[in-house]
Design an enzyme around this catalytic site. Structure first.
Site, short mmCIF file in Angstrom:
data_model
loop_
_atom_site.label_atom_id
_atom_site.label_comp_id
_atom_site.label_asym_id
_atom_site.label_seq_id
_atom_site.Cartn_x
_atom_site.Cartn_y
_atom_site.Cartn_z
N LYS A 45 8.74 46.29 7.63
CA LYS A 45 9.56 47.11 8.38
C LYS A 45 11.24 47.49 7.88
O LYS A 45 11.53 48.60 7.46
CB LYS A 45 9.93 47.30 10.10
CG LYS A 45 8.43 47.51 10.81
CD LYS A 45 8.62 46.83 12.19
CE LYS A 45 7.24 46.78 12.74
NZ LYS A 45 7.20 46.54 14.22
N GLN A 50 10.70 43.08 18.27
CA GLN A 50 9.24 42.80 18.06
C GLN A 50 8.51 41.97 19.13
O GLN A 50 9.08 41.22 19.73
CB GLN A 50 9.42 42.06 16.72
CG GLN A 50 7.99 41.87 15.99
CD GLN A 50 7.20 43.26 15.56
OE1 GLN A 50 7.86 44.25 15.19
NE2 GLN A 50 6.03 43.14 15.70
N ASP A 62 10.63 52.54 19.14
CA ASP A 62 9.25 52.07 19.21
C ASP A 62 8.52 53.22 20.18
O ASP A 62 7.49 52.98 20.40
CB ASP A 62 9.19 50.77 19.75
CG ASP A 62 8.95 49.82 18.88
OD1 ASP A 62 8.17 49.87 17.89
OD2 ASP A 62 9.42 48.53 19.08
N1 GUN Z 1 4.21 44.11 17.83
C1 GUN Z 1 2.73 44.84 17.53
N2 GUN Z 1 3.07 46.19 17.37
C2 GUN Z 1 4.55 46.39 17.41
C3 GUN Z 1 5.30 47.54 17.45
O1 GUN Z 1 4.56 48.65 17.11
N3 GUN Z 1 6.44 47.59 17.78
C4 GUN Z 1 7.02 46.06 18.23
N4 GUN Z 1 8.31 46.22 18.52
N5 GUN Z 1 6.26 45.17 18.41
C5 GUN Z 1 4.90 45.25 18.14
#
Ligand code: GUN
Length: 298
Positions: free
Chosen positions: A57, A101, A124
């Site tokens: 990311k 995350q 998110d």
């Molecule tokens: N863990 C798995 N997918 C995601 C996501 O799209 N965002 C976040 N913050 N954690 C995740």
């Protein structure tokens, strides 16, 4: 196995195209703005998968011209300490949006953390305000993976209106939101949606009726050829690490679909890797750009 190129939905290529378009827009913004859009990411602990995803990311931010910061916290960070970091990011005017995350270590209450994130910076789309607004079809940050799936379908020319879509998995991050989004009265939507989960009596009965199948349970190779109708569109969200002796890493990513068995039957299918995964990152970047432009929350 060789699969006809027009059958594969190439998420990597579609993501690259969208990110190239974004990079142009960001460069244009920078002519009149004092700073670039800024995404912050918070990672607690050292889970290998999470570390890889967060790094991907952050690297993607660089590709489109965003600023990014990574807050990597110790595994034993307390809930109160994490709440303080969240509050600092909420208050920091230099940060347009941020993510925490998931999953978080067991001693931290995930819901409490998500609810502490300002909805305006929740790129998110996990905060109850954004989830509620999504369900009501109001402007909001769409969760990144479901948003990426909608864009994959759109850019691949898949018609969804009037189709029967079967979603397997009811997670907050993928299964539940994509089932809501595909049922909305929108151009990529208007599906009749069946949401299957671990208590569904006969999953194969449902998948065999489906025009579109979204697999999001994290069980590698679960969807087999005898569960699929000829001509179905298959979207595979699964990314489980499985042993791959002899490879550099010793593991590889495997989706929820038995690709070699199902691909010959499918009209369109996403590979793993290179399908939904790159689109998840794209969805997050798009939300960050919306946040920087104050397009959803003024
Ligand atoms: N863990 C798995 N997918 C995601 C996501 O799209 N965002 C976040 N913050 N954690 C995740």
């Amino acid at each position: 196995m060789t699969i006809a190129a027009n059958k594969l939905i190439d998420g990597k290529l579609i993501a690259q195209t969208i990110q190239d378009e974004m990079a142009v827009e960001v460069a244009d913004m920078l002519k009149s703005s004092t700073r670039a859009p800024h995404l912050a990411a918070v990672l607690v602990g050292n889970d290998g998968g999470s570390l890889t995803y967060v790094n991907a990311k952050v690297n993607a931010c660089e590709r489109v011209g965003f600023a990014s910061t990574l807050h990597h916290l110790d595994e034993w960070t307390t809930e109160e300490e994490l709440l303080k970091v969240v509050e600092q990011l909420n208050q920091n005017p230099e940060v347009d949006g941020f993510i925490v995350q998931l999953p978080l270590p067991k001693h931290i209450n995930e819901n409490r953390i998500i609810e502490a994130i300002s909805p305006a910076k929740d790129v998110d789309g996990f905060h109850p305000v954004n989830v509620g607004r999504m369900a009501l079809n109001l402007p909001c940050y769409l969760p990144a993976t479901p948003s990426g799936i909608l864009q994959l379908l759109e850019r691949s020319g898949v018609t969804t209106s009037g189709k029967h879509c079967v979603v397997i998995g009811r997670s907050n991050i993928v299964g539940s939101p994509i089932s809501i989004l595909l049922a909305r009265n929108e151009s990529i939507g208007n599906c009749t949606v069946t949401l299957c989960h671990s208590k569904t009596a006969d999953i194969a009965y449902h998948t065999r009726q489906a025009d579109i199948i979204v697999m999001a349970i994290g069980k590698p190779g679960f969807l087999k050829a005898d569960m699929v109708k000829e001509g179905a569109v298959i979207i595979d969200v699964g990314t489980t690490r499985v042993d791959a002796p002899g490879t550099k890493l010793g593991w590889r990513l495997k989706g929820d679909v038995d690709f070699d068995g199902v691909a010959p039957l499918a009209s369109r299918i996403t590979p793993v890797p290179g399908g939904v995964g790159p689109m998840t990152i794209t969805g997050l970047l798009q939300n960050t750009l919306l946040a920087a432009k104050k397009a959803i929350y003024k």
